[in-house]
Write an enzyme that holds these catalytic residues in place. Structure first.
Site, short mmCIF file in Angstrom:
data_model
loop_
_atom_site.label_atom_id
_atom_site.label_comp_id
_atom_site.label_asym_id
_atom_site.label_seq_id
_atom_site.Cartn_x
_atom_site.Cartn_y
_atom_site.Cartn_z
N MET A 30 3.68 8.30 1.09
CA MET A 30 4.90 9.10 1.01
C MET A 30 6.12 8.21 1.29
SD MET A 30 4.01 12.93 2.17
CE MET A 30 4.15 12.74 3.92
N LEU A 33 7.41 2.91 4.22
CA LEU A 33 6.23 2.06 4.43
C LEU A 33 6.36 1.15 5.65
CD1 LEU A 33 5.51 1.01 0.72
CD2 LEU A 33 4.79 3.08 1.94
N HIS A 37 0.70 0.77 6.03
CA HIS A 37 0.60 0.92 4.57
C HIS A 37 0.35 -0.44 3.92
CE1 HIS A 37 3.44 4.36 5.54
NE2 HIS A 37 2.48 4.98 4.88
N GLN A 153 -7.47 13.87 7.36
CA GLN A 153 -7.08 13.77 5.94
C GLN A 153 -8.13 12.99 5.17
OE1 GLN A 153 -3.01 13.01 4.30
NE2 GLN A 153 -3.70 10.90 4.20
N SER A 185 3.34 4.71 12.53
CA SER A 185 3.55 5.95 11.79
C SER A 185 4.99 5.97 11.31
CB SER A 185 3.32 7.15 12.72
OG SER A 185 3.92 8.31 12.19
#
Ligand code: PAF
Length: 280
Positions: A30, A33, A37, A153, A185
């Site tokens: 999303m 980054l 990521h 998830q 995060s």
């Protein structure tokens, strides 16, 4: 690095690569980054011939109370980081390209979506699974990479892929942490210095549980009590701090099989999650 907005164009690139016999790694994100990521992208570039990433702040996984418009957006920096790592394509659609007028088909997520996050964010995984299956259609990769930081998830996506015979391998990548233990995060940027200090209680509680289990403590009630003892003074509220079966996410009484300790707690206005595998 190709940057494409249109699903058709993204598919055309992926299809071309597949026809050339190249393996494709996909890193759905999303945006906003961070090193977590980028570790997924790095792994994909090591294991696959070409890497595609997606950047899309998916509205259907946010509830009306959660502020979708407040979600951090750092597109230029994101693209620069992806380019540097050798990403071949970035899919950056507009919301109406993913959910055009009249869109009405959703995935009904598996049972693993019900507890934990499912209790506090009831439609969250419906939105996640729907967008992920769409991304898998638009960018039919060989392998898709997800971070273990979002443990539930990952479990939900793995089950969806199995249940729906999706021909993509889902790979779980280790959580990346700051030196002091804070799990990376995109939401960490909301924390003030004082809140960031308090946020360390999540990894502290998980480490404590891990070390108690290594010392032979196996009663889940005692371990959960210990997590709450550490979290309570430093957080503003705790959604859950629990230990469940690593496969099914069912509650456990004793650590007699692979388990995972998971926490969701609020520090200031920021909701943080973290987890640690235990009982290996
Ligand atoms: O983990 C995320 O960033 C998102 O939930 C995902 C998998 C990209 C779907 O929007």
């Amino acid at each position: 690095m190709k940057i494409v907005e249109s699903p058709h164009e993204a598919y055309a690139h992926a299809d071309h690569w597949r026809r050339e016999g190249l393996s494709i790694g996909l890193v759905p994100t999303m945006g906003a980054l961070h090193a977590g990521h980028f570790s997924l992208v790095r792994r994909s570039t090591q294991e696959c011939d070409v890497t595609a990433a997606s950047i899309f702040v998916n509205p259907t996984q946010f509830s009306p109370e959660e502020d979708l418009s407040r979600y951090p957006r750092t597109l230029e920096d994101d693209l620069a980081g992806l380019r540097e790592l050798g990403c071949g394509l970035v899919f950056v659609p507009q919301p109406q390209q993913v959910y055009p007028e009249g869109f009405s088909t959703y995935v009904s997520p598996p049972a693993t979506a019900k507890p934990l996050e499912g209790r506090f964010r009831p439609d969250h995984f419906r939105g996640v699974t729907t967008v992920v299956i769409k991304l898998f259609q638009i960018l039919p990769a060989s392998i898709a990479y997800f971070g273990q930081k979002d443990f539930q998830q990952l479990a939900v996506i793995k089950k969806m892929v199995e249940d729906l015979n999706v021909p993509i391998r889902v790979v779980s990548c280790a959580t990346i942490r700051e030196e002091d233990g804070l799990a990376l995060s995109s939401r960490n940027r909301y924390l003030s210095a004082e809140e960031r200090e308090r946020a360390l209680c999540l990894s502290r509680a998980l480490n404590q549980v891990h070390s108690l289990v290594s010392q032979g403590l196996s009663q889940v009630a005692q371990l959960e009590h210990e997590m709450h003892r550490i979290l309570k003074p430093a957080t503003d509220s705790i959604d859950y701090a629990t230990i469940v079966d690593r496969e099914t996410l069912d509650p456990m009484v004793e650590i007699d099989r692979p388990a995972v300790a998971l926490i969701a707690a609020h520090v200031g206005k920021t909701r943080l999650i973290d987890n640690r595998l235990i009982g290996e």
